[in-house]
Each structure stands twice: as C-alpha cells, then as structure tokens.
Write a protein that holds these residues in place. Structure first.
Motif, PDB file in Angstrom:
ATOM      1  N   ALA A 150       0.822  -1.209   0.000  1.00 42.39           N
ATOM      2  CA  ALA A 150       0.000   0.000   0.000  1.00 42.39           C
ATOM      3  C   ALA A 150       0.855   1.258   0.000  1.00 42.39           C
ATOM      4  CB  ALA A 150      -0.929  -0.014   1.218  1.00 42.39           C
ATOM      5  N   VAL A 151       1.931   1.247   0.784  1.00 42.68           N
ATOM      6  CA  VAL A 151       2.813   2.415   0.861  1.00 42.68           C
ATOM      7  C   VAL A 151       3.492   2.664  -0.481  1.00 42.68           C
ATOM      8  CG1 VAL A 151       4.936   3.309   1.886  1.00 42.68           C
ATOM      9  CG2 VAL A 151       3.192   2.259   3.339  1.00 42.68           C
ATOM     10  N   VAL A 152       4.022   1.596  -1.081  1.00 44.14           N
ATOM     11  CA  VAL A 152       4.700   1.742  -2.365  1.00 44.14           C
ATOM     12  C   VAL A 152       3.721   2.225  -3.434  1.00 44.14           C
ATOM     13  CG1 VAL A 152       5.911   0.506  -4.195  1.00 44.14           C
ATOM     14  CG2 VAL A 152       6.474   0.057  -1.814  1.00 44.14           C
ATOM     15  N   ARG A 153       2.500   1.721  -3.387  1.00 43.66           N
ATOM     16  CA  ARG A 153       1.512   2.156  -4.385  1.00 43.66           C
ATOM     17  C   ARG A 153       1.176   3.637  -4.211  1.00 43.66           C
ATOM     18  NH1 ARG A 153      -3.906  -1.154  -6.168  1.00 43.66           N
ATOM     19  NH2 ARG A 153      -4.404   0.147  -7.981  1.00 43.66           N
ATOM     20  N   LEU A 154       1.109   4.114  -2.977  1.00 42.33           N
ATOM     21  CA  LEU A 154       0.795   5.519  -2.715  1.00 42.33           C
ATOM     22  C   LEU A 154       1.867   6.429  -3.294  1.00 42.33           C
ATOM     23  CD1 LEU A 154      -0.880   7.730  -1.277  1.00 42.33           C
ATOM     24  CD2 LEU A 154       0.525   7.312   0.751  1.00 42.33           C
ATOM     25  N   PHE A 155       3.136   6.061  -3.117  1.00 36.74           N
ATOM     26  CA  PHE A 155       4.224   6.939  -3.516  1.00 36.74           C
ATOM     27  C   PHE A 155       4.684   6.731  -4.956  1.00 36.74           C
ATOM     28  CE2 PHE A 155       4.531   7.399   1.060  1.00 36.74           C
ATOM     29  CZ  PHE A 155       4.858   8.743   1.193  1.00 36.74           C
ATOM     30  N   THR A 156       4.447   5.554  -5.538  1.00 34.17           N
ATOM     31  CA  THR A 156       4.973   5.289  -6.880  1.00 34.17           C
ATOM     32  C   THR A 156       3.910   4.861  -7.885  1.00 34.17           C
ATOM     33  OG1 THR A 156       5.462   2.937  -6.456  1.00 34.17           O
ATOM     34  CG2 THR A 156       7.152   4.535  -5.840  1.00 34.17           C
ATOM     35  N   GLY A 157       2.655   4.767  -7.459  1.00 34.20           N
ATOM     36  CA  GLY A 157       1.603   4.327  -8.364  1.00 34.20           C
ATOM     37  C   GLY A 157       0.507   5.337  -8.575  1.00 34.20           C
ATOM     38  N   THR A 158       0.687   6.546  -8.049  1.00 30.87           N
ATOM     39  CA  THR A 158      -0.298   7.607  -8.229  1.00 30.87           C
ATOM     40  C   THR A 158       0.381   8.821  -8.844  1.00 30.87           C
ATOM     41  OG1 THR A 158       0.078   8.620  -6.052  1.00 30.87           O
ATOM     42  CG2 THR A 158      -1.539   6.821  -6.175  1.00 30.87           C
ATOM     43  N   SER A 159      -0.377   9.624  -9.560  1.00 33.99           N
ATOM     44  CA  SER A 159       0.204  10.812 -10.183  1.00 33.99           C
ATOM     45  C   SER A 159       0.793  11.774  -9.156  1.00 33.99           C
ATOM     46  CB  SER A 159      -0.851  11.515 -11.048  1.00 33.99           C
ATOM     47  OG  SER A 159      -1.204  10.708 -12.153  1.00 33.99           O
ATOM     48  N   PRO A 160       0.099  12.076  -8.029  1.00 28.84           N
ATOM     49  CA  PRO A 160       0.719  12.966  -7.032  1.00 28.84           C
ATOM     50  C   PRO A 160       2.013  12.397  -6.455  1.00 28.84           C
ATOM     51  CG  PRO A 160      -1.643  12.813  -6.663  1.00 28.84           C
ATOM     52  CD  PRO A 160      -1.304  11.768  -7.676  1.00 28.84           C
ATOM     53  N   ARG A 190       1.655   3.894 -14.772  1.00 29.71           N
ATOM     54  CA  ARG A 190       1.637   4.056 -13.308  1.00 29.71           C
ATOM     55  C   ARG A 190       1.502   2.696 -12.632  1.00 29.71           C
ATOM     56  NH1 ARG A 190      -2.129   8.174 -14.523  1.00 29.71           N
ATOM     57  NH2 ARG A 190      -3.809   6.925 -13.621  1.00 29.71           N
ATOM     58  N   ARG A 191       0.649   1.848 -13.173  1.00 28.24           N
ATOM     59  CA  ARG A 191       0.454   0.524 -12.584  1.00 28.24           C
ATOM     60  C   ARG A 191       1.738  -0.302 -12.658  1.00 28.24           C
ATOM     61  NH1 ARG A 191      -3.716  -0.426 -15.082  1.00 28.24           N
ATOM     62  NH2 ARG A 191      -2.943  -1.605 -16.872  1.00 28.24           N
ATOM     63  N   GLN A 192       2.394  -0.295 -13.802  1.00 30.16           N
ATOM     64  CA  GLN A 192       3.629  -1.048 -13.945  1.00 30.16           C
ATOM     65  C   GLN A 192       4.743  -0.465 -13.077  1.00 30.16           C
ATOM     66  OE1 GLN A 192       2.472  -3.951 -15.271  1.00 30.16           O
ATOM     67  NE2 GLN A 192       4.331  -4.042 -16.484  1.00 30.16           N
ATOM     68  N   THR A 193       4.732   0.848 -12.900  1.00 28.81           N
ATOM     69  CA  THR A 193       5.767   1.489 -12.086  1.00 28.81           C
ATOM     70  C   THR A 193       5.693   1.029 -10.643  1.00 28.81           C
ATOM     71  OG1 THR A 193       5.892   3.460 -13.506  1.00 28.81           O
ATOM     72  CG2 THR A 193       6.630   3.705 -11.229  1.00 28.81           C
ATOM     73  N   TRP A 194       4.507   1.053 -10.047  1.00 30.59           N
ATOM     74  CA  TRP A 194       4.445   0.671  -8.630  1.00 30.59           C
ATOM     75  C   TRP A 194       4.642  -0.830  -8.448  1.00 30.59           C
ATOM     76  CZ3 TRP A 194       1.239  -2.634  -6.055  1.00 30.59           C
ATOM     77  CH2 TRP A 194      -0.014  -2.943  -6.601  1.00 30.59           C
ATOM     78  N   ARG A 195       4.178  -1.628  -9.406  1.00 29.27           N
ATOM     79  CA  ARG A 195       4.444  -3.068  -9.338  1.00 29.27           C
ATOM     80  C   ARG A 195       5.944  -3.347  -9.349  1.00 29.27           C
ATOM     81  NH1 ARG A 195       0.475  -5.957 -13.780  1.00 29.27           N
ATOM     82  NH2 ARG A 195      -1.371  -6.243 -12.468  1.00 29.27           N
ATOM     83  N   THR A 196       6.649  -2.640 -10.242  1.00 24.49           N
ATOM     84  CA  THR A 196       8.085  -2.852 -10.371  1.00 24.49           C
ATOM     85  C   THR A 196       8.821  -2.365  -9.136  1.00 24.49           C
ATOM     86  OG1 THR A 196       7.887  -2.587 -12.768  1.00 24.49           O
ATOM     87  CG2 THR A 196      10.095  -2.416 -11.833  1.00 24.49           C
ATOM     88  N   PHE A 197       8.444  -1.197  -8.630  1.00 26.67           N
ATOM     89  CA  PHE A 197       9.045  -0.695  -7.401  1.00 26.67           C
ATOM     90  C   PHE A 197       8.839  -1.687  -6.262  1.00 26.67           C
ATOM     91  CE2 PHE A 197       9.512   3.779  -8.876  1.00 26.67           C
ATOM     92  CZ  PHE A 197      10.720   4.060  -8.271  1.00 26.67           C
ATOM     93  N   HIS A 198       7.620  -2.176  -6.120  1.00 28.30           N
ATOM     94  CA  HIS A 198       7.340  -3.083  -5.007  1.00 28.30           C
ATOM     95  C   HIS A 198       8.126  -4.372  -5.145  1.00 28.30           C
ATOM     96  CE1 HIS A 198       5.030  -6.130  -2.710  1.00 28.30           C
ATOM     97  NE2 HIS A 198       5.046  -5.180  -1.815  1.00 28.30           N
ATOM     98  N   ARG A 199       8.177  -4.918  -6.356  1.00 27.68           N
ATOM     99  CA  ARG A 199       8.925  -6.152  -6.562  1.00 27.68           C
ATOM    100  C   ARG A 199      10.409  -5.941  -6.241  1.00 27.68           C
ATOM    101  NH1 ARG A 199       9.010 -10.713 -10.006  1.00 27.68           N
ATOM    102  NH2 ARG A 199      10.999 -11.740  -9.643  1.00 27.68           N
ATOM    103  N   SER A 200      10.954  -4.809  -6.651  1.00 29.63           N
ATOM    104  CA  SER A 200      12.364  -4.527  -6.391  1.00 29.63           C
ATOM    105  C   SER A 200      12.649  -4.409  -4.904  1.00 29.63           C
ATOM    106  CB  SER A 200      12.775  -3.227  -7.090  1.00 29.63           C
ATOM    107  OG  SER A 200      12.650  -3.319  -8.481  1.00 29.63           O
ATOM    108  N   LEU A 201      11.817  -3.649  -4.212  1.00 24.48           N
ATOM    109  CA  LEU A 201      12.102  -3.292  -2.831  1.00 24.48           C
ATOM    110  C   LEU A 201      11.722  -4.371  -1.833  1.00 24.48           C
ATOM    111  CD1 LEU A 201      10.844   0.394  -3.035  1.00 24.48           C
ATOM    112  CD2 LEU A 201      13.227  -0.368  -2.962  1.00 24.48           C
ATOM    113  N   ALA A 202      10.808  -5.245  -2.199  1.00 28.30           N
ATOM    114  CA  ALA A 202      10.332  -6.249  -1.247  1.00 28.30           C
ATOM    115  C   ALA A 202      11.423  -7.256  -0.890  1.00 28.30           C
ATOM    116  CB  ALA A 202       9.104  -6.974  -1.812  1.00 28.30           C
ATOM    117  N   ASN A 203      12.323  -7.535  -1.845  1.00 31.86           N
ATOM    118  CA  ASN A 203      13.405  -8.486  -1.575  1.00 31.86           C
ATOM    119  C   ASN A 203      14.576  -8.173  -2.505  1.00 31.86           C
ATOM    120  OD1 ASN A 203      15.122 -10.644  -1.106  1.00 31.86           O
ATOM    121  ND2 ASN A 203      13.466 -12.133  -0.923  1.00 31.86           N
ATOM    122  N   LEU A 204      15.350  -7.158  -2.144  1.00 31.64           N
ATOM    123  CA  LEU A 204      16.448  -6.712  -2.994  1.00 31.64           C
ATOM    124  C   LEU A 204      17.509  -7.790  -3.183  1.00 31.64           C
ATOM    125  CD1 LEU A 204      16.748  -3.117  -1.584  1.00 31.64           C
ATOM    126  CD2 LEU A 204      16.390  -3.659  -3.994  1.00 31.64           C
TER     127      LEU A 204
END
Length: 293
Positions: A150-160, A190-204
C-alpha cells in the motif's frame, strides 16, 4: 545534425525508431517510456539506427502480464524476453545497448538470458545493479506484507506521488519540465511502475543477486553516465559500478539529477557518440569522423 524518430509496433511492443548506422537500442527506466531517450536518440540517429522501445505496460506498449504469455512475470526477465523478441522480429543480430534506471537491469538480464545476442558496447545511466542500495523511508516498508504494498503504491503508483518523485529527483528542471515528465504517467505506466518498485524493494537480495553476480564477468566496453546531484544513487554508487565492471568508464554530469537522458540530452548524446565511436574503432578498425551536437 539529427534525424526524425517515428513510431512503430511489433508484437506487443511499441517503439520509436530512426536513423541509419549500427543499431542502438536504449531502454527506459521507471517511471518512463521511450520518450526518456527521445531527445538523445534524435541526435544520435544522425549516425546510428536508434531504437527506443516502450517496455511492456509503459508508453504505448501492451501489458506483458495481460497480452504476452512469457515464461516470467512482469519483472525484468519478462521485459528482457520481450525486447529480445523485438530484436528477433527486426532481424537485429548485433547492436549497442543502453539502459537508464530500471532499463539497466533489464539490459543486463537480456545479456544474461540471451548470451548469443551480439552486443558490442553497453551504456548504463543512473541505475542500481546491486543487492544493497540505499532505500529511503518510507519505501523501506515495502517488505512488510500488506502495508508495504500500500505504501509503495501511494508513492509510486499515483500521479501525485510520482510528481513528488519528479520534484525530488530532477535537478535541471528547466530542461526536463513537469509536463515532459507527465507524458510517462499513463494509467498502465503508473500501474507497472508501482508493481516494479514493489517487486524490487520487497526483496532486494533475491531480486538483484544474479544481476550483481554478472557484473564482474561482463567483459564488455561500458559507459556509465551519472548525475552529480542524483538523490537516489550517489556518485559513490557510480564509482562502485565502474570498479566492478571489467571495462567501464564514468562520465559524471554536473548539475544533473536522476533523470540523466532527459535533463542533459545533448551532453549525453555527446558522451555516448564519443564512446560508441571508440568502441567501433576497436572492433572494426574504422575511425569515424567526430560529430558535434
């Protein structure tokens, strides 16, 4: 001198292409699209066959998870496989390859999965290829089940949230304006961006293990481009990357943030052209005339 890049599509991937010469394929990061490299590519198209794909789900390309039945999910392996399919469709056997931000690990994954692909030179721009990068709060929460997503989606999956990222990461805002950045923010992007961020950060550690392992074995001429004001990946990361790669050199761009190709397209084109001409000279013995941008 520059050329015009025009829009094309093969399979699921849309891409910009133009110019004449050795193929030069440049991959964008997140958030991003083919427009990331468009100004630089337009300049380089005077001497290269420039190809700028929209990675799956970004720009005008179809979503990998919805339209392609690949052996991987939407992450770097699937993007690398889709780019390889595009190269095969275009009958490109030998090329120069580059990647900015997430495009860097996609480029290295392409090299790892398809070792027969003939790549003569590599350009890496402001990218993480290690298992232990600095991660700012609140993105460190990504590994927490439920909350992290949820946090990653807020910061990397929304226009703001992504526009906040633009303001933090961009130093040269006169060259790379918010309106330019906004063209990357399609709903699918936007959807692909937050998915990718989350996948990267969840288990670097797991995500980047194979990429980091590949680095010291990559005996390939490599140009590393970096902004001296990058708030995400410091100059120390760039120096570490250069010291890890067997044949790498660093071009440090002054007063430049994270979005290197968009903040300094002319300077980036100059450095890349200089590097690629030297690689061409080493591999073919041909000494091309130096162009100016």
């Amino acid at each position: 001198m520059s050329s015009v890049l025009t829009r094309h599509k093969r399979g699921s991937l849309s891409y910009l292409r133009g110019g004449d010469g050795p193929p030069l394929v440049l991959l964008h990061g997140i958030p991003g699209s083919a427009h990331t490299w468009e100004q630089t590519g337009t300049l380089l198209a005077a001497h290269y066959d420039v190809i700028l794909p929209d990675l799956g789900g970004f720009g005008a390309s179809e979503s990998l998870t919805e339209e392609l039945h690949l052996n991987h999910d939407f992450y770097m392996e699937a993007h690398a496989e889709a780019v390889h399919q595009l190269l095969q469709a275009l009958k490109i056997e030998a090329l120069y390859l580059g990647g900015h931000d997430f495009g860097g690990p996609v480029a290295l994954t392409l090299l790892r999965l398809f070792p027969d692909q003939e790549v003569h030179g590599l350009v890496l721009s402001a990218t993480n290829l290690f298992t232990d990068p600095f991660v700012p709060l609140p993105l460190r929460l990504a590994s927490i089940p439920g909350l992290g997503r949820a946090v990653v989606r807020l910061f990397t999956g929304t226009s703001p949230g992504l526009r906040l990222l633009y303001h933090i990461a961009t130093h040269n805002k006169d060259a790379f304006r918010k309106t330019d950045f906004d063209q990357h923010l399609t709903p699918s992007g936007r959807r692909q961006t937050w998915r990718t961020f989350h996948r990267s950060l969840a288990n670097l550690q797991e995500t980047y293990r194979e990429t980091e392992t590949l680095l010291p074995t990559l005996d390939l001429p490599t140009l590393v481009l970096w902004g001296d004001r990058d708030p995400f990946f410091s100059v120390d990361v760039a120096k570490r990357l250069v010291n890890t790669l067997p044949q790498a050199s660093l071009s440090l761009l002054e007063d430049t943030g994270h979005f290197v190709p968009e903040e300094r397209p002319e300077v980036v084109a100059w450095h890349m052209d200089d590097f690629l001409r030297e690689v061409t000279k080493q591999t073919t013995g041909i000494n091309q005339d130096r162009s100016s941008f």
